[in-house]
Design a protein around this motif. Structure first.
Motif, PDB file in Angstrom:
ATOM      1  N   GLY A  12       0.807  -1.233   0.000  1.00 49.21           N
ATOM      2  CA  GLY A  12       0.000   0.000   0.000  1.00 49.21           C
ATOM      3  C   GLY A  12       0.827   1.263   0.000  1.00 49.21           C
ATOM      4  O   GLY A  12       0.403   2.281  -0.544  1.00 49.21           O
ATOM      5  N   GLU A  16       0.556   4.572  -4.515  1.00 47.64           N
ATOM      6  CA  GLU A  16       0.472   5.898  -5.162  1.00 47.64           C
ATOM      7  C   GLU A  16       1.705   6.199  -6.010  1.00 47.64           C
ATOM      8  O   GLU A  16       1.788   7.251  -6.631  1.00 47.64           O
ATOM      9  CB  GLU A  16       0.249   6.979  -4.088  1.00 47.64           C
ATOM     10  CG  GLU A  16      -1.153   6.855  -3.468  1.00 47.64           C
ATOM     11  CD  GLU A  16      -1.269   7.582  -2.153  1.00 47.64           C
ATOM     12  OE1 GLU A  16      -0.968   6.949  -1.126  1.00 47.64           O
ATOM     13  OE2 GLU A  16      -1.656   8.762  -2.153  1.00 47.64           O
ATOM     14  N   THR A  21      -1.056  -3.238  -5.807  1.00 47.84           N
ATOM     15  CA  THR A  21      -1.035  -4.013  -4.559  1.00 47.84           C
ATOM     16  C   THR A  21      -1.507  -5.436  -4.897  1.00 47.84           C
ATOM     17  O   THR A  21      -1.743  -5.765  -6.058  1.00 47.84           O
ATOM     18  CB  THR A  21      -1.992  -3.377  -3.519  1.00 47.84           C
ATOM     19  OG1 THR A  21      -3.314  -3.414  -4.052  1.00 47.84           O
ATOM     20  CG2 THR A  21      -1.575  -1.936  -3.212  1.00 47.84           C
ATOM     21  N   ASP A  24      -6.032  -5.653  -3.127  1.00 49.19           N
ATOM     22  CA  ASP A  24      -7.095  -4.663  -3.362  1.00 49.19           C
ATOM     23  C   ASP A  24      -7.863  -5.065  -4.615  1.00 49.19           C
ATOM     24  O   ASP A  24      -7.436  -5.948  -5.361  1.00 49.19           O
ATOM     25  CB  ASP A  24      -6.455  -3.277  -3.577  1.00 49.19           C
ATOM     26  CG  ASP A  24      -5.937  -2.711  -2.263  1.00 49.19           C
ATOM     27  OD1 ASP A  24      -4.796  -2.245  -2.234  1.00 49.19           O
ATOM     28  OD2 ASP A  24      -6.654  -2.812  -1.261  1.00 49.19           O
ATOM     29  N   TRP A  29      -3.167 -10.467  -7.165  1.00 48.93           N
ATOM     30  CA  TRP A  29      -3.686 -11.824  -6.962  1.00 48.93           C
ATOM     31  C   TRP A  29      -5.095 -12.011  -7.530  1.00 48.93           C
ATOM     32  O   TRP A  29      -5.679 -13.092  -7.430  1.00 48.93           O
ATOM     33  CB  TRP A  29      -3.623 -12.228  -5.493  1.00 48.93           C
ATOM     34  CG  TRP A  29      -2.230 -12.296  -4.945  1.00 48.93           C
ATOM     35  CD1 TRP A  29      -1.826 -11.923  -3.697  1.00 48.93           C
ATOM     36  CD2 TRP A  29      -1.024 -12.734  -5.600  1.00 48.93           C
ATOM     37  NE1 TRP A  29      -0.480 -12.114  -3.534  1.00 48.93           N
ATOM     38  CE2 TRP A  29       0.046 -12.594  -4.688  1.00 48.93           C
ATOM     39  CE3 TRP A  29      -0.736 -13.217  -6.880  1.00 48.93           C
ATOM     40  CZ2 TRP A  29       1.373 -12.936  -5.000  1.00 48.93           C
ATOM     41  CZ3 TRP A  29       0.562 -13.558  -7.209  1.00 48.93           C
ATOM     42  CH2 TRP A  29       1.602 -13.429  -6.293  1.00 48.93           C
ATOM     43  N   HIS A 107      11.004  -9.902   2.225  1.00 49.81           N
ATOM     44  CA  HIS A 107      10.554 -10.753   1.121  1.00 49.81           C
ATOM     45  C   HIS A 107      11.500 -10.718  -0.074  1.00 49.81           C
ATOM     46  O   HIS A 107      11.133 -11.122  -1.171  1.00 49.81           O
ATOM     47  CB  HIS A 107       9.145 -10.343   0.673  1.00 49.81           C
ATOM     48  CG  HIS A 107       8.083 -10.836   1.597  1.00 49.81           C
ATOM     49  ND1 HIS A 107       6.767 -10.453   1.496  1.00 49.81           N
ATOM     50  CD2 HIS A 107       8.138 -11.672   2.661  1.00 49.81           C
ATOM     51  CE1 HIS A 107       6.061 -11.045   2.445  1.00 49.81           C
ATOM     52  NE2 HIS A 107       6.867 -11.778   3.169  1.00 49.81           N
ATOM     53  N   LEU A 201      -4.967   2.593   4.121  1.00 49.41           N
ATOM     54  CA  LEU A 201      -6.104   3.220   3.421  1.00 49.41           C
ATOM     55  C   LEU A 201      -7.414   2.882   4.117  1.00 49.41           C
ATOM     56  O   LEU A 201      -8.306   3.709   4.236  1.00 49.41           O
ATOM     57  CB  LEU A 201      -6.127   2.731   1.968  1.00 49.41           C
ATOM     58  CG  LEU A 201      -7.115   3.438   1.018  1.00 49.41           C
ATOM     59  CD1 LEU A 201      -6.746   4.918   0.925  1.00 49.41           C
ATOM     60  CD2 LEU A 201      -7.104   2.805  -0.364  1.00 49.41           C
ATOM     61  N   GLU A 202      -7.493   1.628   4.587  1.00 44.87           N
ATOM     62  CA  GLU A 202      -8.709   1.186   5.302  1.00 44.87           C
ATOM     63  C   GLU A 202      -8.284   0.194   6.380  1.00 44.87           C
ATOM     64  O   GLU A 202      -7.146  -0.255   6.379  1.00 44.87           O
ATOM     65  CB  GLU A 202      -9.670   0.531   4.303  1.00 44.87           C
ATOM     66  CG  GLU A 202      -9.066  -0.694   3.650  1.00 44.87           C
ATOM     67  CD  GLU A 202      -9.650  -1.005   2.282  1.00 44.87           C
ATOM     68  OE1 GLU A 202     -10.469  -0.232   1.772  1.00 44.87           O
ATOM     69  OE2 GLU A 202      -9.239  -2.031   1.735  1.00 44.87           O
ATOM     70  N   GLY A 216      -6.325   6.480   5.612  1.00 46.14           N
ATOM     71  CA  GLY A 216      -6.274   7.453   4.524  1.00 46.14           C
ATOM     72  C   GLY A 216      -5.118   7.095   3.621  1.00 46.14           C
ATOM     73  O   GLY A 216      -4.345   6.178   3.927  1.00 46.14           O
ATOM     74  N   PRO A 217      -4.945   7.794   2.499  1.00 49.68           N
ATOM     75  CA  PRO A 217      -3.842   7.458   1.588  1.00 49.68           C
ATOM     76  C   PRO A 217      -2.486   7.744   2.227  1.00 49.68           C
ATOM     77  O   PRO A 217      -2.300   8.798   2.844  1.00 49.68           O
ATOM     78  CB  PRO A 217      -4.101   8.338   0.367  1.00 49.68           C
ATOM     79  CG  PRO A 217      -5.048   9.390   0.810  1.00 49.68           C
ATOM     80  CD  PRO A 217      -5.803   8.860   1.972  1.00 49.68           C
ATOM     81  N   ALA A 218      -1.562   6.822   2.050  1.00 48.97           N
ATOM     82  CA  ALA A 218      -0.248   6.920   2.711  1.00 48.97           C
ATOM     83  C   ALA A 218       0.461   8.228   2.374  1.00 48.97           C
ATOM     84  O   ALA A 218       1.116   8.824   3.240  1.00 48.97           O
ATOM     85  CB  ALA A 218       0.625   5.731   2.294  1.00 48.97           C
TER      86      ALA A 218
HETATM   87  N1  APR Z   1      -2.286   4.207   1.065  1.00 48.15           N
HETATM   88  C1  APR Z   1      -2.290   3.397   2.150  1.00 48.15           C
HETATM   89  N2  APR Z   1      -2.671   2.098   2.125  1.00 48.15           N
HETATM   90  C2  APR Z   1      -3.065   1.613   0.935  1.00 48.15           C
HETATM   91  C3  APR Z   1      -3.105   2.393  -0.243  1.00 48.15           C
HETATM   92  C4  APR Z   1      -2.680   3.740  -0.138  1.00 48.15           C
HETATM   93  N3  APR Z   1      -2.692   4.579  -1.183  1.00 48.15           N
HETATM   94  N4  APR Z   1      -3.580   1.611  -1.250  1.00 48.15           N
HETATM   95  C5  APR Z   1      -3.808   0.393  -0.722  1.00 48.15           C
HETATM   96  N5  APR Z   1      -3.524   0.398   0.593  1.00 48.15           N
HETATM   97  C6  APR Z   1      -3.644  -0.708   1.553  1.00 48.15           C
HETATM   98  C7  APR Z   1      -4.814  -1.627   1.295  1.00 48.15           C
HETATM   99  O1  APR Z   1      -5.954  -1.167   2.012  1.00 48.15           O
HETATM  100  C8  APR Z   1      -4.294  -2.951   1.854  1.00 48.15           C
HETATM  101  O2  APR Z   1      -4.641  -3.060   3.221  1.00 48.15           O
HETATM  102  O3  APR Z   1      -2.487  -1.490   1.405  1.00 48.15           O
HETATM  103  C9  APR Z   1      -2.772  -2.829   1.750  1.00 48.15           C
HETATM  104  C10 APR Z   1      -2.192  -3.734   0.665  1.00 48.15           C
HETATM  105  O4  APR Z   1      -2.375  -5.076   1.078  1.00 48.15           O
HETATM  106  P1  APR Z   1      -1.832  -6.254   0.161  1.00 48.15           P
HETATM  107  O5  APR Z   1      -2.190  -5.985  -1.241  1.00 48.15           O
HETATM  108  O6  APR Z   1      -2.265  -7.527   0.800  1.00 48.15           O
HETATM  109  O7  APR Z   1      -0.245  -6.125   0.244  1.00 48.15           O
HETATM  110  P2  APR Z   1       0.695  -6.603   1.430  1.00 48.15           P
HETATM  111  O8  APR Z   1       0.025  -6.439   2.759  1.00 48.15           O
HETATM  112  O9  APR Z   1       1.992  -5.931   1.222  1.00 48.15           O
HETATM  113  O10 APR Z   1       0.860  -8.186   1.125  1.00 48.15           O
HETATM  114  C11 APR Z   1       1.779  -8.890   1.965  1.00 48.15           C
HETATM  115  O11 APR Z   1       1.659 -10.784   0.479  1.00 48.15           O
HETATM  116  O12 APR Z   1       1.517 -11.620  -1.640  1.00 48.15           O
HETATM  117  C12 APR Z   1       2.357 -11.332  -0.609  1.00 48.15           C
HETATM  118  O13 APR Z   1       4.637 -10.968  -0.858  1.00 48.15           O
HETATM  119  C13 APR Z   1       3.407 -10.364  -1.009  1.00 48.15           C
HETATM  120  O14 APR Z   1       4.629  -8.906   0.420  1.00 48.15           O
HETATM  121  C14 APR Z   1       3.300  -9.251  -0.010  1.00 48.15           C
HETATM  122  C15 APR Z   1       2.530  -9.882   1.110  1.00 48.15           C
END
Ligand code: APR
Ligand code: NAD
Length: 233
Positions: A12, A16, A21, A24, A29, A107, A201-202, A216-218
């Motif tokens: 996340g 931006e 991600t 989401d 995935w 990772h 974000l949530e 909120g957005p990072a």
């Molecule tokens: N600002 C803040 N948070 C955000 C934003 C943003 N602009 N956009 C998305 N997010 C949040 C989403 O709400 C979600 O909770 O970022 C998070 C992304 O989650 P994942 O897609 O699951 O990514 P991550 O948590 O890094 O996954 C962990 O899983 O597949 C493996 O190796 C991969 O390292 C990854 C691990």
């Protein structure tokens, strides 16, 4: 003002900056089966598919840049009087490019190749394939992305748990809390008596484990939070 700070980041924080991600809507995935492209079994079954998956993401690295959230964490490390340890699940290099130094890639890294035959590691910005020989042992077919896959042990876990066991403040930025052991770091930090904050974000899957949640957005919430922290909030 907390002295020893540990930060965990996930996909996340790079969203931006234009990096997809994983979980989401429309995330990686939802377009790929993680068992085919992010497991050792998938690599054995179809190495060309896995190389193609990471070659596409590696070639995109040149077109992305850190956003204000990455820079804010680098500023915190530079200006805070105590130690700041940044643990990232991300395999991009945006934290480095923003200036973070005390950084742990649990990772692995997209811009690195690992030889499964001789164990050597190499900076790698081009495409990988089963035809490319290892620069160290000259064997072909044994280079893989230096990325930790599902079912494999993450890197640097001893160093991570050492930092978590001795921190006063734990921040989790942009991670869904759906992959272990990273999803449990908040509990480790709480056990050490740290104040824990989720900046996402949530609400994540583990948001109820945190003392504080800022949603909120990072690129907005992280610089604001760092500003307040450095002002001795
Ligand atoms: N600002 C803040 N948070 C955000 C934003 C943003 N602009 N956009 C998305 N997010 C949040 C989403 O709400 C979600 O909770 O970022 C998070 C992304 O989650 P994942 O897609 O699951 O990514 P991550 O948590 O890094 O996954 C962990 O899983 O597949 C493996 O190796 C991969 O390292 C990854 C691990
Ligand atoms: P895990 O339990 O750590 O994570 C698996 C997660 O994948 C589960 O939480 C689940 O929610 C999620 N998942 C399940 N089905 C999915 C699907 N169809 N698409 C996407 N996600 C799905 O996995 P593990 O096998 O126990 O991982 C062991 C280690 O591998 C972990 O410690 C982790 O650090 C590492 N890892 C690395 C990567 C990577 O791509 N670099 C991905 C996941 C895990």
């Amino acid at each position: 003002m907390p002295q020893r700070i540990v930060i965990l980041t996930g996909a996340g924080i790079s969203a931006e900056s234009g990096v997809d991600t994983f979980r989401d809507k429309g995330g990686i995935w939802s377009r790929y089966d993680y068992r085919q492209v992010a497991t050792p079994e998938g690599f054995v079954a179809d190495p060309a598919l896995v190389h193609d998956f990471y070659n596409q993401r590696r070639s995109a690295l040149a077109g992305i840049a850190p956003n204000p959230a990455h820079y804010a964490l680098a500023r915190l490390e530079a200006e805070h009087s105590g130690p700041v340890t940044l643990v990232t699940q991300n395999i991009d290099e945006l934290h480095e490019r923003a200036g973070s130094k005390n950084l742990i890639h649990m990772h692995g890294e997209l811009a690195k190749a690992l030889c499964s035959r001789c164990g050597s590691r190499h900076e790698w910005r081009g495409a990988l394939s089963t035809e490319v020989p290892c620069p160290a042992c000259a064997e072909a077919g044994c280079l893989r992305p230096d990325v930790v896959w599902f079912g494999e042990m993450p890197y640097h876990m001893e160093r991570i748990y050492e930092a978590l066991g001795d921190c006063d403040l734990f921040l989790a930025v942009g991670t869904s809390g759906s992959v272990y052991p990273a999803a449990q770091f908040v509990q480790e930090a709480s056990r050490a008596g740290a104040h824990t904050v989720e900046l996402n974000l949530e609400p994540s899957e583990t948001f109820s484990d945190f003392d504080e949640a800022i949603h909120g957005p990072a690129s907005r919430v992280v610089p604001d939070y760092v500003e307040q922290l450095l002002k001795g909030r």
